[in-house]
Design a protein around this motif. Structure first.
Motif, PDB file in Angstrom:
ATOM      1  N   LEU A 412       0.825  -1.204   0.000  1.00 53.08           N
ATOM      2  CA  LEU A 412       0.000   0.000   0.000  1.00 53.08           C
ATOM      3  C   LEU A 412       0.861   1.257   0.000  1.00 53.08           C
ATOM      4  O   LEU A 412       0.505   2.270  -0.623  1.00 53.08           O
ATOM      5  N   ARG A 413       2.008   1.225   0.650  1.00 52.02           N
ATOM      6  CA  ARG A 413       2.922   2.368   0.615  1.00 52.02           C
ATOM      7  C   ARG A 413       3.544   2.513  -0.775  1.00 52.02           C
ATOM      8  O   ARG A 413       3.732   3.635  -1.270  1.00 52.02           O
ATOM      9  N   ARG A 414       3.874   1.412  -1.389  1.00 54.19           N
ATOM     10  CA  ARG A 414       4.478   1.459  -2.730  1.00 54.19           C
ATOM     11  C   ARG A 414       3.545   2.122  -3.746  1.00 54.19           C
ATOM     12  O   ARG A 414       3.990   2.765  -4.690  1.00 54.19           O
ATOM     13  N   HIS A 415       2.251   1.981  -3.533  1.00 50.42           N
ATOM     14  CA  HIS A 415       1.266   2.560  -4.447  1.00 50.42           C
ATOM     15  C   HIS A 415       0.837   3.971  -4.035  1.00 50.42           C
ATOM     16  O   HIS A 415      -0.162   4.484  -4.544  1.00 50.42           O
ATOM     17  N   ALA A 430       8.399  12.132   9.294  1.00 52.93           N
ATOM     18  CA  ALA A 430       9.062  12.305   7.998  1.00 52.93           C
ATOM     19  C   ALA A 430       8.223  11.722   6.868  1.00 52.93           C
ATOM     20  O   ALA A 430       8.175  12.287   5.760  1.00 52.93           O
ATOM     21  N   ASP A 431       7.551  10.610   7.134  1.00 59.38           N
ATOM     22  CA  ASP A 431       6.686  10.003   6.123  1.00 59.38           C
ATOM     23  C   ASP A 431       5.497  10.902   5.814  1.00 59.38           C
ATOM     24  O   ASP A 431       5.130  11.105   4.651  1.00 59.38           O
ATOM     25  N   PHE A 432       4.881  11.432   6.869  1.00 58.34           N
ATOM     26  CA  PHE A 432       3.704  12.278   6.663  1.00 58.34           C
ATOM     27  C   PHE A 432       4.077  13.587   5.960  1.00 58.34           C
ATOM     28  O   PHE A 432       3.315  14.087   5.134  1.00 58.34           O
ATOM     29  N   PRO A 437       1.074  17.757   1.543  1.00 59.68           N
ATOM     30  CA  PRO A 437       1.696  19.033   1.170  1.00 59.68           C
ATOM     31  C   PRO A 437       1.606  20.116   2.239  1.00 59.68           C
ATOM     32  O   PRO A 437       2.432  21.030   2.259  1.00 59.68           O
ATOM     33  N   ARG A 438       0.638  20.029   3.157  1.00 58.51           N
ATOM     34  CA  ARG A 438       0.502  21.055   4.197  1.00 58.51           C
ATOM     35  C   ARG A 438       0.865  20.537   5.584  1.00 58.51           C
ATOM     36  O   ARG A 438       0.495  21.141   6.598  1.00 58.51           O
ATOM     37  N   PHE A 439       1.593  19.426   5.654  1.00 60.13           N
ATOM     38  CA  PHE A 439       1.860  18.834   6.963  1.00 60.13           C
ATOM     39  C   PHE A 439       2.725  19.738   7.834  1.00 60.13           C
ATOM     40  O   PHE A 439       2.460  19.903   9.031  1.00 60.13           O
TER      41      PHE A 439
END
Length: 467
Positions: A412-415, A430-432, A437-439
């Motif tokens: 699911l992450r790969r997609h 870091a992932d979020f 874009p507004r994290f």
């Protein structure tokens, strides 16, 4: 419907014909997962989530009766301060050694505007209670999630959603809210008042403050026709883009190791209401478990028996008001991972998930759910700025769920998936930041309203701290 008795009879004959004794092939009775102690060494009582995998021993528990009492509590209570609804999240959003706050006494309808189709709702209201309360004033929420046990605050704060290509998640219909911040202020938030806080905290994880009242933009009460039917997964995946455009609400469940899907649609209708039969969903899930328990040793026989039984089931049709049909009773406990993907990636991602599970995990039996959600502009919404298709994979609460992290999450992450905030995932700040874009903007707003991190438990520090 698919009953356990029918399966037992069919599977007994099949297993014996295959040369394997039934007793030898059947999975043993599973014990309840071990429970933590009811109190810790300091005498603090146990809090535990719905599925049992999250728990805490808060030093202070509180159930304020109104907004003023809540504001006083927030000013003086030991942190971290965490609000709790139904405990239906699988992530550690709630656990705290500090203060656990329930909004159960801050519940109910707080006024409505019949012409504007808006309603002011106290944040602790459970969705199951909100449906009839809104219907009594001629309104309903435009969409609802699969389960209606959540509090309104909890559902909004985790971006809880239903399904429908033109329908937003629940927070997409929020016009304004009131929030108690870390210093005990009560702030009104809307697109024109505290606008950045409104955009950041509309899906806020309880990390910006505690919601007390929400203004919802609703719809007139409408009657819908619900249809449920079974068909091969290949047919459903091929028809999925067309089905999305044909129906107001559409979703499907893939039934592991059967090759079959259950497709569910809801469409507006003027047809008269029909009696709603008792739900058979829970019997069906336990029948799939029985199929796994008896024939998990042979995926080929398991699939053949399942197709034989499922092919004889009749489609279901029922008509009622939409708030009565969109949510369901789900007493069978489970743990869940759900990611929201770019809609164009959903079908391939689901194919990859099915192949991985059916190659590596013959113990999986819980249906895999696929839904579609319209985009919105909330900064922390998984549906921010993109049409999404969701994939939800479940594990029975007595079963090991590590496969969700080892097998499912990498796919699911790969997609390009963004995880549901309340459901299992391993992502950190870091992932979020890379996915939203507004994290960073949301992180800045959060620090402004809670500079000491009074609403951050250990897990949320990992979400909102960019190490």
């Amino acid at each position: 419907m698919l009953t356990r008795r029918t399966l037992f009879l069919l599977m007994g004959g099949t297993a014996l014909a295959a040369g394997g004794g039934v007793a030898a092939s059947r999975v043993g009775v599973q014990p309840e997962p071990p429970a933590p102690p009811s109190a810790d060494a300091g005498g603090h009582l146990l809090w535990r989530n719905w599925s049992g995998i999250q728990h805490a021993y808060p030093a202070t528990r509180a159930a304020p009766a109104d907004e003023g009492e809540l504001a006083d509590l927030v000013r003086r209570a030991p942190g971290p301060i965490r609000a709790v609804g139904s405990g239906h999240s699988f992530m550690p959003l709630v656990p705290t050694p500090g203060t656990l706050v329930t909004l159960d006494r801050i519940a109910g309808l707080d006024g409505h505007d019949a012409d504007a189709l808006t309603a002011h709702v106290r944040a602790g209201t459970r969705l199951a209670d909100l449906g009839p309360a809104l219907a009594a004033v001629g309104q309903e929420m435009p969409n609802l999630p699969d389960i209606n046990k959540q509090s309104l605050a909890g559902a909004l704060s985790t971006a809880t959603h239903g399904t429908g290509v033109t329908l937003k998640a629940l927070h997409g219909n929020v016009q304004a809210f009131r929030l108690v911040t870390a210093d005990g202020q009560v702030l009104d938030c809307s697109p024109s008042q505290n606008a950045d806080l409104f955009a950041a905290a509309k899906v806020g994880l309880g990390a910006f403050g505690v919601l007390t009242r929400v203004t919802l933009k609703n719809s007139p009460v409408r009657r819908v026709e619900r249809r449920v039917w079974l068909q091969p997964v290949e047919q459903t995946l091929a028809e999925w883009p067309t089905l999305q455009g044909q129906h107001r609400n559409v979703e499907f469940y893939y039934l592991p190791f059967t090759g079959m899907t259950a497709v569910i649609t809801h469409d507006e209708t003027d047809a008269p209401a029909t009696p709603r039969p008792p739900t058979q969903d829970n019997d069906a899930v336990m029948s799939l478990k029985a199929l796994r328990d008896w024939l998990g040793w042979s995926p080929a026989i398991r699939r053949r028996v399942a197709k034989h039984v499922l092919s004889g089931l009749e489609p279901e049709r029922v008509v009622a008001e939409s708030w009565q049909l969109l949510s369901n009773e789900r007493p069978i406990r489970f743990n869940e991972m759900e990611f929201h993907l770019p809609r164009e990636a959903q079908v391939q991602a689901l194919k990859d998930v099915i192949e991985a599970i059916e190659t590596r995990r013959p113990d999986v039996f819980f249906p895999i759910e696929a839904r579609v959600i319209a985009p919105d502009d909330a900064w922390l919404s998984p549906f921010h700025d993109r049409p999404s298709g969701s994939i939800a994979v479940h594990a029975y609460y007595k079963d090991d769920y590590q496969f969700l992290f080892d097998v499912v999450e990498p796919i699911l992450r790969r997609h390009g998936g963004r995880p549901h905030w309340g459901k299992l995932n391993t992502l950190k700040a870091a992932d979020f930041i890379a996915l939203y874009p507004r994290f960073r903007d949301a992180m800045d707003v959060r620090r402004q309203v809670d500079p000491e991190g009074r609403f951050l438990n250990e897990y949320l520090r990992g979400v909102f701290t960019d190490a």
